[in-house]
Design a protein around this motif. Structure first.
Motif, PDB file in Angstrom:
ATOM      1  N   THR A   5      66.072  64.285  53.129  1.00 12.19           N
ATOM      2  CA  THR A   5      64.679  65.174  53.005  1.00 12.19           C
ATOM      3  C   THR A   5      65.257  66.780  52.842  1.00 12.19           C
ATOM      4  O   THR A   5      65.020  67.194  51.946  1.00 12.19           O
ATOM      5  CB  THR A   5      63.918  64.913  54.614  1.00 12.19           C
ATOM      6  N   LEU A   6      65.658  67.385  54.076  1.00 12.92           N
ATOM      7  CA  LEU A   6      65.868  68.605  54.266  1.00 12.92           C
ATOM      8  C   LEU A   6      67.474  68.627  54.715  1.00 12.92           C
ATOM      9  O   LEU A   6      67.887  68.133  55.320  1.00 12.92           O
ATOM     10  CB  LEU A   6      64.786  69.571  54.905  1.00 12.92           C
ATOM     11  N   VAL A   7      67.975  69.918  53.993  1.00 11.02           N
ATOM     12  CA  VAL A   7      69.509  69.937  54.494  1.00 11.02           C
ATOM     13  C   VAL A   7      69.602  71.732  54.723  1.00 11.02           C
ATOM     14  O   VAL A   7      68.886  72.447  53.670  1.00 11.02           O
ATOM     15  CB  VAL A   7      70.570  69.682  53.227  1.00 11.02           C
ATOM     16  N   SER A   8      69.988  71.905  55.573  1.00 14.74           N
ATOM     17  CA  SER A   8      70.062  73.456  56.118  1.00 14.74           C
ATOM     18  C   SER A   8      71.284  74.125  55.259  1.00 14.74           C
ATOM     19  O   SER A   8      72.005  73.515  55.047  1.00 14.74           O
ATOM     20  CB  SER A   8      70.434  73.721  57.699  1.00 14.74           C
ATOM     21  N   THR A   9      71.334  75.352  55.339  1.00 11.44           N
ATOM     22  CA  THR A   9      72.232  76.099  54.621  1.00 11.44           C
ATOM     23  C   THR A   9      73.495  75.968  55.340  1.00 11.44           C
ATOM     24  O   THR A   9      74.415  75.631  54.430  1.00 11.44           O
ATOM     25  CB  THR A   9      71.848  77.601  54.465  1.00 11.44           C
ATOM     26  N   THR A  10      73.579  76.101  56.586  1.00  8.81           N
ATOM     27  CA  THR A  10      74.726  75.670  57.462  1.00  8.81           C
ATOM     28  C   THR A  10      75.333  74.346  57.186  1.00  8.81           C
ATOM     29  O   THR A  10      76.638  74.202  56.697  1.00  8.81           O
ATOM     30  CB  THR A  10      74.419  75.885  58.898  1.00  8.81           C
ATOM     31  N   GLU A  11      74.605  73.554  57.059  1.00  8.34           N
ATOM     32  CA  GLU A  11      74.918  71.923  56.733  1.00  8.34           C
ATOM     33  C   GLU A  11      75.626  71.835  55.191  1.00  8.34           C
ATOM     34  O   GLU A  11      76.544  71.305  55.231  1.00  8.34           O
ATOM     35  CB  GLU A  11      73.901  70.928  57.026  1.00  8.34           C
ATOM     36  N   GLU A 116      68.697  57.279  47.243  1.00  9.86           N
ATOM     37  CA  GLU A 116      68.304  57.409  48.914  1.00  9.86           C
ATOM     38  C   GLU A 116      68.835  58.981  49.318  1.00  9.86           C
ATOM     39  O   GLU A 116      68.245  59.369  50.374  1.00  9.86           O
ATOM     40  CB  GLU A 116      69.026  56.220  49.629  1.00  9.86           C
ATOM     41  N   THR A 117      70.058  59.274  48.812  1.00 12.42           N
ATOM     42  CA  THR A 117      70.806  60.573  49.278  1.00 12.42           C
ATOM     43  C   THR A 117      70.551  61.725  48.464  1.00 12.42           C
ATOM     44  O   THR A 117      71.250  62.301  47.736  1.00 12.42           O
ATOM     45  CB  THR A 117      72.248  60.040  49.337  1.00 12.42           C
ATOM     46  N   VAL A 118      69.196  62.113  48.580  1.00 18.17           N
ATOM     47  CA  VAL A 118      68.641  63.504  48.086  1.00 18.17           C
ATOM     48  C   VAL A 118      68.075  64.152  49.065  1.00 18.17           C
ATOM     49  O   VAL A 118      67.047  63.907  49.901  1.00 18.17           O
ATOM     50  CB  VAL A 118      68.070  63.298  46.865  1.00 18.17           C
ATOM     51  N   ALA A 119      68.166  65.307  49.180  1.00 18.38           N
ATOM     52  CA  ALA A 119      67.601  66.218  49.950  1.00 18.38           C
ATOM     53  C   ALA A 119      67.302  67.633  49.127  1.00 18.38           C
ATOM     54  O   ALA A 119      67.704  68.105  48.247  1.00 18.38           O
ATOM     55  CB  ALA A 119      68.421  66.579  51.202  1.00 18.38           C
ATOM     56  N   VAL A 120      66.366  68.392  49.845  1.00 16.92           N
ATOM     57  CA  VAL A 120      65.893  69.797  49.432  1.00 16.92           C
ATOM     58  C   VAL A 120      66.563  70.716  50.234  1.00 16.92           C
ATOM     59  O   VAL A 120      66.633  70.393  51.389  1.00 16.92           O
ATOM     60  CB  VAL A 120      64.605  70.172  49.219  1.00 16.92           C
ATOM     61  N   LEU A 121      67.120  71.875  49.644  1.00 14.03           N
ATOM     62  CA  LEU A 121      67.841  72.993  50.510  1.00 14.03           C
ATOM     63  C   LEU A 121      66.625  73.623  51.224  1.00 14.03           C
ATOM     64  O   LEU A 121      65.906  74.430  50.646  1.00 14.03           O
ATOM     65  CB  LEU A 121      68.797  73.891  49.607  1.00 14.03           C
ATOM     66  N   TRP A 128      69.921  81.170  51.033  1.00 14.78           N
ATOM     67  CA  TRP A 128      71.326  80.966  50.550  1.00 14.78           C
ATOM     68  C   TRP A 128      71.929  82.375  50.325  1.00 14.78           C
ATOM     69  O   TRP A 128      73.164  82.809  50.950  1.00 14.78           O
ATOM     70  CB  TRP A 128      71.422  80.087  49.520  1.00 14.78           C
ATOM     71  N   VAL A 129      71.301  83.063  49.555  1.00  8.26           N
ATOM     72  CA  VAL A 129      71.945  84.320  49.283  1.00  8.26           C
ATOM     73  C   VAL A 129      71.795  85.549  50.336  1.00  8.26           C
ATOM     74  O   VAL A 129      72.678  85.991  50.784  1.00  8.26           O
ATOM     75  CB  VAL A 129      71.224  84.845  47.896  1.00  8.26           C
ATOM     76  N   ALA A 130      70.745  85.462  51.177  1.00 11.79           N
ATOM     77  CA  ALA A 130      70.476  86.134  52.205  1.00 11.79           C
ATOM     78  C   ALA A 130      71.486  86.087  53.476  1.00 11.79           C
ATOM     79  O   ALA A 130      71.876  87.079  54.095  1.00 11.79           O
ATOM     80  CB  ALA A 130      69.114  86.149  52.985  1.00 11.79           C
ATOM     81  N   GLU A 131      72.047  84.918  53.518  1.00 10.36           N
ATOM     82  CA  GLU A 131      72.996  84.538  54.505  1.00 10.36           C
ATOM     83  C   GLU A 131      74.644  84.829  53.972  1.00 10.36           C
ATOM     84  O   GLU A 131      75.408  84.709  54.750  1.00 10.36           O
ATOM     85  CB  GLU A 131      73.013  83.201  54.932  1.00 10.36           C
ATOM     86  N   GLY A 132      74.569  85.283  52.530  1.00  9.54           N
ATOM     87  CA  GLY A 132      75.806  85.470  52.227  1.00  9.54           C
ATOM     88  C   GLY A 132      76.719  84.463  51.829  1.00  9.54           C
ATOM     89  O   GLY A 132      77.953  84.452  52.006  1.00  9.54           O
TER      90      GLY A 132
END
Length: 180
Positions: A5-11, A116-121, A128-132
Motif C-alpha cells: 500500500t504505502l511505504v515511508s521514506t524511512t522504510e 502483489e508487491t507494489v506500494a506508493v511512497l 523525500w527531498v525535504a528530508e535530504g
C-alpha cells in the motif's frame, strides 16, 4: 518484508540498495507533458526508473477512449520488462502530485496485472527531498526482464457501466478532481 500500500521514506531509504526493489518515478504535469521526464533527468531517487503517464501508463487517446486510456496489458508488460521489473520485484511508485500518478501505477500493477508487491511512497518526491534523502541524476543501467502478462483483474468498460447505472447495488464513484 514486502509493501503493498504505502511505504515511508524511512522504510524506502533503508531498502534502497536492495536489488529486488525498483523505484518508479512517475512525476507528471498535465499541462506540461515533458516536465516529469526533465525533472527526473535532473534529479531522482537514486536508482529510480522513469515512467511517463502519456507514454508508458496510457494508450494513445483516439477521441473515444478518454484522456489517459489503459494500454493493452501486453504493451504494459513490455514496459515493465524494459524497466527491469519482474513478478518478484518490490515496486515503489513515486510522484510529486500528491500520489495521483503513482497511485495509477499502483492500481495498474496491483489490480490490473495482479502484482502483489507494489506500494506508493508516502509523501512522494517532495518529502523525500525535504528530508535530504539520496538523489541522483544518473540514469541507472537496467537489465531487461520478461514480465508475464498472465490473468489480470476485471476491468469494466463504458457499456458495462451504462447498462447497470440505475440498477440497485450499482455505485459509480468519480474520483477525478471537481474541475474535471
Amino acid at each position: 518484508m514486502s509493501f503493498n500500500t504505502l511505504v515511508s521514506t524511512t522504510e524506502l531509504a533503508a531498502r534502497l540498495s536492495d536489488p529486488r526493489l525498483v523505484v518508479v518515478d512517475c512525476r507528471h504535469d498535465l499541462a506540461r507533458a515533458a516536465w516529469g521526464r526533465a525533472e527526473y533527468e535532473c534529479a531522482h531517487i537514486t536508482g529510480a526508473r522513469f515512467m511517463h503517464l502519456d507514454e508508458d501508463l496510457s494508450a494513445r487517446p483516439d477521441g473515444r477512449n478518454g484522456r489517459h486510456p489503459l494500454p493493452q496489458r501486453a504493451s504494459f508488460a513490455r514496459t515493465l520488462s524494459r524497466a527491469g521489473i519482474a513478478r518478484s520485484t518490490q515496486v515503489v511508485a513515486c510522484d510529486a502530485q500528491g500520489g495521483m500518478v503513482a497511485s495509477r501505477l499502483w492500481w495498474m500493477l496491483r489490480h490490473w496485472m495482479g502484482h502483489e508487491t507494489v506500494a506508493v511512497l508516502d509523501g512522494g518526491w517532495d518529502l523525500w527531498v525535504a528530508e535530504g534523502r539520496p538523489v541522483s541524476a544518473e540514469i541507472p543501467a537496467v537489465a531487461k526482464t520478461d514480465y508475464p502478462v498472465g490473468p489480470g483483474a476485471n476491468v469494466v468498460d463504458a457499456r458495462f457501466v451504462l447498462e447497470r447505472l440505475r440498477q440497485p447495488g450499482m455505485t459509480l464513484v468519480d474520483a477525478r478532481a471537481p474541475d474535471r
